[in-house]
Motif scaffolding. Structure first.
Motif, PDB file in Angstrom:
ATOM      1  N   ARG A 281       0.860  -1.177   0.000  1.00  0.00           N
ATOM      2  CA  ARG A 281       0.000   0.000   0.000  1.00  0.00           C
ATOM      3  C   ARG A 281       0.893   1.223   0.000  1.00  0.00           C
ATOM      4  O   ARG A 281       1.856   1.311   0.757  1.00  0.00           O
ATOM      5  CB  ARG A 281      -0.866  -0.035   1.253  1.00  0.00           C
ATOM      6  CG  ARG A 281      -1.936   1.024   1.287  1.00  0.00           C
ATOM      7  CD  ARG A 281      -2.752   0.896   2.552  1.00  0.00           C
ATOM      8  NE  ARG A 281      -2.029   1.492   3.681  1.00  0.00           N
ATOM      9  CZ  ARG A 281      -2.370   1.288   4.962  1.00  0.00           C
ATOM     10  NH1 ARG A 281      -3.377   0.495   5.275  1.00  0.00           N
ATOM     11  NH2 ARG A 281      -1.680   1.868   5.911  1.00  0.00           N
ATOM     12  N   GLU A 282       0.583   2.180  -0.884  1.00  0.00           N
ATOM     13  CA  GLU A 282       1.372   3.420  -0.921  1.00  0.00           C
ATOM     14  C   GLU A 282       0.431   4.588  -0.843  1.00  0.00           C
ATOM     15  O   GLU A 282      -0.562   4.661  -1.565  1.00  0.00           O
ATOM     16  CB  GLU A 282       2.179   3.512  -2.238  1.00  0.00           C
ATOM     17  CG  GLU A 282       3.310   2.522  -2.333  1.00  0.00           C
ATOM     18  CD  GLU A 282       3.811   2.366  -3.767  1.00  0.00           C
ATOM     19  OE1 GLU A 282       3.213   2.964  -4.682  1.00  0.00           O
ATOM     20  OE2 GLU A 282       4.792   1.630  -3.955  1.00  0.00           O
ATOM     21  N   THR A 287      -4.413  10.162  -3.765  1.00  0.00           N
ATOM     22  CA  THR A 287      -4.887   8.780  -3.924  1.00  0.00           C
ATOM     23  C   THR A 287      -4.051   7.839  -3.065  1.00  0.00           C
ATOM     24  O   THR A 287      -2.973   8.186  -2.594  1.00  0.00           O
ATOM     25  CB  THR A 287      -4.754   8.308  -5.391  1.00  0.00           C
ATOM     26  OG1 THR A 287      -3.393   8.445  -5.763  1.00  0.00           O
ATOM     27  CG2 THR A 287      -5.631   9.123  -6.324  1.00  0.00           C
ATOM     28  N   VAL A 288      -4.615   6.634  -2.916  1.00  0.00           N
ATOM     29  CA  VAL A 288      -3.865   5.566  -2.256  1.00  0.00           C
ATOM     30  C   VAL A 288      -3.721   4.455  -3.289  1.00  0.00           C
ATOM     31  O   VAL A 288      -4.687   4.110  -3.980  1.00  0.00           O
ATOM     32  CB  VAL A 288      -4.613   5.038  -1.026  1.00  0.00           C
ATOM     33  CG1 VAL A 288      -3.837   3.886  -0.390  1.00  0.00           C
ATOM     34  CG2 VAL A 288      -4.827   6.157  -0.031  1.00  0.00           C
ATOM     35  N   ARG A 289      -2.503   3.953  -3.433  1.00  0.00           N
ATOM     36  CA  ARG A 289      -2.283   2.911  -4.432  1.00  0.00           C
ATOM     37  C   ARG A 289      -2.075   1.573  -3.715  1.00  0.00           C
ATOM     38  O   ARG A 289      -1.239   1.449  -2.824  1.00  0.00           O
ATOM     39  CB  ARG A 289      -1.066   3.255  -5.283  1.00  0.00           C
ATOM     40  CG  ARG A 289      -0.789   2.213  -6.343  1.00  0.00           C
ATOM     41  CD  ARG A 289       0.579   2.409  -6.975  1.00  0.00           C
ATOM     42  NE  ARG A 289       0.640   3.633  -7.770  1.00  0.00           N
ATOM     43  CZ  ARG A 289       1.766   4.309  -8.002  1.00  0.00           C
ATOM     44  NH1 ARG A 289       2.902   3.889  -7.488  1.00  0.00           N
ATOM     45  NH2 ARG A 289       1.748   5.396  -8.724  1.00  0.00           N
ATOM     46  N   TYR A 290      -2.869   0.570  -4.148  1.00  0.00           N
ATOM     47  CA  TYR A 290      -2.734  -0.770  -3.589  1.00  0.00           C
ATOM     48  C   TYR A 290      -2.144  -1.699  -4.642  1.00  0.00           C
ATOM     49  O   TYR A 290      -2.487  -1.604  -5.824  1.00  0.00           O
ATOM     50  CB  TYR A 290      -4.101  -1.323  -3.200  1.00  0.00           C
ATOM     51  CG  TYR A 290      -4.746  -0.587  -2.046  1.00  0.00           C
ATOM     52  CD1 TYR A 290      -4.426  -0.925  -0.723  1.00  0.00           C
ATOM     53  CD2 TYR A 290      -5.686   0.397  -2.283  1.00  0.00           C
ATOM     54  CE1 TYR A 290      -5.027  -0.252   0.330  1.00  0.00           C
ATOM     55  CE2 TYR A 290      -6.289   1.067  -1.235  1.00  0.00           C
ATOM     56  CZ  TYR A 290      -5.953   0.742   0.079  1.00  0.00           C
ATOM     57  OH  TYR A 290      -6.538   1.396   1.114  1.00  0.00           O
ATOM     58  N   ILE A 299      -1.892  -6.615  -9.756  1.00  0.00           N
ATOM     59  CA  ILE A 299      -2.418  -5.409 -10.392  1.00  0.00           C
ATOM     60  C   ILE A 299      -2.296  -4.241  -9.425  1.00  0.00           C
ATOM     61  O   ILE A 299      -2.093  -4.418  -8.221  1.00  0.00           O
ATOM     62  CB  ILE A 299      -3.897  -5.585 -10.809  1.00  0.00           C
ATOM     63  CG1 ILE A 299      -4.760  -5.903  -9.577  1.00  0.00           C
ATOM     64  CG2 ILE A 299      -4.039  -6.660 -11.857  1.00  0.00           C
ATOM     65  CD1 ILE A 299      -6.241  -5.911  -9.882  1.00  0.00           C
ATOM     66  N   LEU A 300      -2.382  -3.027  -9.990  1.00  0.00           N
ATOM     67  CA  LEU A 300      -2.349  -1.812  -9.178  1.00  0.00           C
ATOM     68  C   LEU A 300      -3.735  -1.185  -9.205  1.00  0.00           C
ATOM     69  O   LEU A 300      -4.387  -1.146 -10.250  1.00  0.00           O
ATOM     70  CB  LEU A 300      -1.340  -0.816  -9.739  1.00  0.00           C
ATOM     71  CG  LEU A 300       0.136  -1.250  -9.680  1.00  0.00           C
ATOM     72  CD1 LEU A 300       1.006  -0.200 -10.350  1.00  0.00           C
ATOM     73  CD2 LEU A 300       0.571  -1.468  -8.238  1.00  0.00           C
ATOM     74  N   ILE A 301      -4.154  -0.719  -8.078  1.00  0.00           N
ATOM     75  CA  ILE A 301      -5.457  -0.052  -8.006  1.00  0.00           C
ATOM     76  C   ILE A 301      -5.291   1.240  -7.242  1.00  0.00           C
ATOM     77  O   ILE A 301      -4.683   1.268  -6.170  1.00  0.00           O
ATOM     78  CB  ILE A 301      -6.501  -0.950  -7.300  1.00  0.00           C
ATOM     79  CG1 ILE A 301      -6.736  -2.185  -8.167  1.00  0.00           C
ATOM     80  CG2 ILE A 301      -7.789  -0.191  -7.040  1.00  0.00           C
ATOM     81  CD1 ILE A 301      -7.631  -3.189  -7.535  1.00  0.00           C
TER      82      ILE A 301
END
Ligand SMILES: Nc1ncnc2c1ncn2[C@@H]1O[C@H](COP(=O)(O)OP(=O)(O)OP(=O)(O)O)[C@@H](O)[C@H]1O
Ligand SMILES: [Mg+2]
Lengths: 332, 562
Positions: A281-282, A287-290, A299-301
């Motif tokens: 998690r970043e 936004t927050v990228r998982y 995958i990235l979300i």
């Protein structure tokens, strides 16, 4: 200024010895267009530019400027202005002499040369630097001298080979705006070579995405982003998630499912079309990228961040919601 | 601390020993020459009278301008030969390029004086070429008339110096520099003149100034062509005919040094701020244009003509060495081995002396050059740079000046048995060693620079002392480079003449170059002189081959090391 010309490239194949550098390249660039060649290092961008300028020779195919095949013309008769990646300013001449060079080669009268040199230097904002040597200029100024030297001869087209690569990040933004403004003022058909997609997106009308000597897609920046024709273009322009068979979701044979990270959302496990486990998690601010492991892929979300909203923890099992209208099925 | 103390004490002792050597055998002789030039004859008062005398003597003034003229014209003609070759080989796809590149080594193999007489026979008023021209077309060309002969000989001998420097400079130009010019409408010779040539100017000037100085300082070539009214020959003639007390020889020497220094200074001045350093930024070399068949034929014609000129002295020398009688005919009347028999018989002392002197001189050079390189590159000894400068100034000291300096400085120094020091053969060796030291020094620098300091540090880290590290790591790794330096020094020492000419006191002490010079003076000795010349060329050619081999070998050794 003379009217802008079109550039047509048809069926070009070019090899250096056994390396096939350009493969069946077809391209048509409209008069007055600001066009970009975009692609990874070594894909043949410079070679294609040098072909147009007459420094490289294709084994098959044609280059047409304004409908005329330029094959019989040597570089010095093509009227194709090229700004070299290294600028190639001559260190033994002053800025004014550099700019005057092409005009002197055309045997123009002295007064006309002086006038056009002054104009060209004015246009790039370097009128006060005429008597300096190139070594006494900053990188950005050198780049503008190189542009002035090229536009002084009023070429039919302008070729820019990674003109910003020697500049620092801040300079790049301002210089590319200047280049765009200049191109608009002159209405000159221009090709801009870069491997930086942001550069291509921000200044160019249309882009040709190149890979390993082939043109993968041509279109406006938005078309390419919204409707990439293949996996290469999808992943080269922005980040893209690519899923296939074995990832727990039905994909037609010979195709891949492609979507952008911000187009998927996290949902509860039941009722979702896809499930996975959060691997990292970043926090990016807005936004927050998982990172989510689904099947054999990751995958990235990206989800918008609202203060107070609850974040998923690494290791937790989540559902992934995929809005059908945002899903692309591209050939594998 | 104690260790560090002994270490730098050892280094200091080494540096002092070298300084002493350079002081006694380079600085003192040259300083003596300068001092004598500025003092009254007989008395000791400082004066400019000698220079005034020089300026009042027509012969000297004429000789000075003759030397300037000959050197300048040599540069012009050498450039005329070098320019097309440099342009051809760097800008076109040209199969003869390899041929042209090998021309670069020819001057090292045979100095111009060796071929002088042979060239007289080929190109002189009654030489082969003019006899044929006269027979076929009824005219002659004065290739070898007076100063022309010197210019002709020196130009075909020295043009490779310009060729090599100019080609390297042309190759180093970023190809975008010329493509940008093409893109803006320029091409062909105009492009060459406006872009390539100015950018290659530093290389050209470096070569041209070297040629100017070398020609200005040459004693033997003009003398063998019977041209006496040039400055360096005048210095030699003055000292040998009037004696070492006559100040004019010294004044001329100072003028020679002055011209050498002024030329180097002027070339540095011209080049100031012009070191463009536009080396390639990727993208491969300049796309070389293919020559059209007609152009290609023309190119080959040019190359073959120049090659014929360059080889002419060699061919002439070979013919002469086998000739029974050769005069007033295009080719010798008959052929014989008698000259070689004679040379290998009673003249073999020349060959023996040459081998002895050259190997001693080259040995001294390698030891001193290696030591200076080590001190400069690997130690922090104060003043170490001075050793380098001192050794390098030998480049600006003409051979004849060094010879005169030795005579003057060491003639008064007597050995226990009463012979003057200057009359001993070892002095010849020392003079040659000093003359060749700058070359050996370069080789030593190159060899040492390619050895990473970390290899030495590793040895020290494992407990080796500085001295043992040098012996066990540095010297073995430098061997290839030093060997190449040795062989190059040896080869060039074998044909050194201008200093030797002053110092040889008896035939039994003379090296080959001197014997050749003496034999070539008389028609009866020419055949034997030519045979000696051929032997010299063979010795030098073998050495150059060995040097190349040593360099390749060390290259490969380093490849394995790293
Ligand atoms: N003169 C040449 N001889 C042989 N191969 C070449 C030559 N010039 C280019 N190539 C090869 O052609 C390919 C394309 O080179 P090109 O310079 O056009 O790439 P590019 O897209 O401009 O890359 P970059 O972004 O790194 O500048 C590369 O693989 C390169 O190695
Ligand atoms: Mg490129």
């Amino acid at each position: 200024m003379s009217k802008a010309v079109s550039i047509e490239i048809a069926g070009v194949n070019l090899s250096y010895g056994s390396t096939h550098v350009l493969k069946n390249v077809d391209l048509s660039i409209r008069p007055g267009e600001f066009f970009a060649f975009l692609g990874p290092s070594g894909c043949g961008k410079t070679t294609l530019l040098r072909l147009i300028a007459g420094f490289a020779h294709a084994q098959t195919g044609q280059v047409l400027l304004d409908g005329q095949d330029v094959a019989p013309l040597p570089p010095w008769k093509r009227e194709v202005g090229m700004v070299f990646q290294s600028y190639a300013l001559w260190p033994h001449m002053t800025v004014a002499k550099n700019v005057a060079f092409g005009l002197e080669e055309r045997r123009l009268p002295r007064a006309e040369i002086d006038r056009r040199v002054a104009n060209a230097l004015d246009l790039v904002g370097l009128a006060d630097f005429a008597d300096r040597r190139p070594a006494q200029l900053s990188g950005g100024q050198q780049q503008r001298v190189a542009v002035a030297r090229t536009i002084a001869i009023e070429p039919k087209v302008l070729l820019l080979d990674e003109p910003l690569s020697n500049l620092d990040a801040k300079m790049r933004v301002s210089v590319r705006r200047e280049l765009r403004a200049l191109q608009q003022r002159l209405g000159l058909t221009t090709i801009f070579v870069t491997h930086d997609q942001e550069e291509a997106n921000t200044v160019c009308d249309r882009i040709a995405v190149m890979d390993a000597g082939t043109i993968r897609q041509v279109g406006t920046p938005m078309e390419l982003y919204e409707n990439p024709a293949n996996l290469f273009v999808a992943s080269f322009l922005g980040s893209a998630n690519i899923l296939g068979d074995g990832d727990g979701i039905p994909v037609p044979a010979g195709k891949r499912l492609v979507f952008r990270p911000q187009h998927a959302t996290l949902s509860s496990v039941d009722g979702s079309n896809l499930q996975g486990r959060v691997t990292h998690r970043e926090f990016l601010g807005a936004t927050v990228r998982y990172g989510v492991r689904v099947g054999i892929s990751e995958i990235l979300i990206e989800v918008p961040f609202q203060s107070g909203s609850e974040l998923r923890t690494v290791g937790s099992v989540v559902g992934v919601a995929l809005p059908p209208e945002r899903m692309l099925y591209l050939p594998a | 601390m104690a260790l560090a103390g002994t270490r730098s004490a050892g280094q200091a002792a080494l540096a002092l020993a070298i300084a002493l050597f350079l002081g006694v055998f380079l600085v003192v002789p040259v300083a003596t020459v300068i001092y004598v030039a500025f003092t009254e004859k007989g008395g000791g008062a400082l004066t400019l009278v000698n220079f005034a005398d020089f300026a009042r003597t027509d012969l000297f003034v004429r000789s000075f301008w003759n030397s300037v003229y000959v050197s300048a014209m040599t540069v012009v003609w050498a450039s005329v030969l070098a320019l097309p070759l440099a342009y051809l080989t760097t800008r076109f796809e040209f199969r003869g390029a390899m041929l042209v590149q090998t021309l670069g080594f020819l001057p090292l193999v045979m100095p111009p004086f060796v071929g002088a007489v042979a060239m007289q026979l080929l190109f002189g008023r009654n030489g082969s070429v003019n006899l044929l021209l006269d027979e076929w077309f009824d005219f002659k060309i004065g290739f070898m008339e007076g100063l022309n002969g010197v210019i002709f000989l020196q130009a075909i001998h020295y043009f490779p110096f310009i060729l090599v420097n100019l080609s390297a400079a042309l190759r180093n130009i970023d190809r975008a520099m010329e493509e940008a010019a093409q893109n803006l409408g320029s091409h062909g010779l105009r492009l060459f003149r406006r872009i390539a040539m100015p950018l290659a100017l530093p290389g050209f000037i470096a070569g041209a100034s070297l040629v100017f100085v070398k020609v200005f300082d040459d004693v033997a070539t003009p003398l063998l062509l019977n041209v006496k009214e040039m400055l360096a020959p005048q210095a030699y003639l003055r000292i040998t005919s009037i004696g070492i007390d006559d100040p004019m020889g010294y004044v001329i020497s100072v003028v020679l040094i002055g011209v050498a220094v002024a030329t180097m200074w002027a070339s540095a001045l011209v080049l100031k701020g012009k070191d463009y350093a536009t080396t390639q930024r990727g993208g491969g070399g300049l796309a070389r244009r293919k020559l059209k068949p007609r152009e290609s034929a023309l190119a080959y014609a040019v190359v073959i003509l120049i090659l014929a000129l360059v080889l002419a002295p060699h061919v002439g020398l070979l013919l002469l060495s086998f000739a029974t009688v050769w005069s007033f005919s295009p080719l010798p009347d008959g052929y014989t081995f008698a000259h070689y028999a004679r040379v290998l018989g009673d003249s073999s002392v020349y060959i023996k002396n040459t081998l002895l002197y050259s190997s001693l001189a080259a040995g001294i050079d390698v030891v001193i050059g290696g030591a200076i390189a080590y001190l400069v590159l690997r130690t922090k000894l104060p003043g170490r740079q001075w050793l380098d400068w001192a050794a390098s100034t030998a480049l600006a000291v003409p051979g004849v000046v060094l010879g005169i300096g030795y005579l003057r400085a060491f003639y008064g120094v007597k050995m226990p048995d009463g012979t003057p020091l200057a009359a001993l053969w070892i002095v010849i060796v020392l003079a040659i060693a000093i003359r060749r030291l700058p070359y050996a020094l370069r080789a030593a620098y190159a060899a040492l620079q390619q050895i990473s300091v970390s290899l030495e540090e590793a040895a020290e880290n494992l407990g080796a002392t500085k001295a043992r590290t040098v012996r066990r790591i540095v010297i073995p790794l430098m061997t290839g480079g030093l060997l190449a330096g040795f062989v190059t020094s040896f080869a060039t020492a074998a044909v050194e003449l201008s200093a030797v000419l002053m110092l040889v006191q008896s035939n039994s002490d003379a090296p080959l170059a001197y014997g050749l010079y003496v034999l070539m003076q008389t028609p009866a000795g020419r055949g034997a002189g030519a045979a000696l010349g051929v032997i010299a060329v063979i010795i030098v050619a073998i050495c150059m081959g060995l040097a190349q081999l040593a360099a390749d070998r060390s290259q490969r050794a380093r490849g394995l090391d790293t």
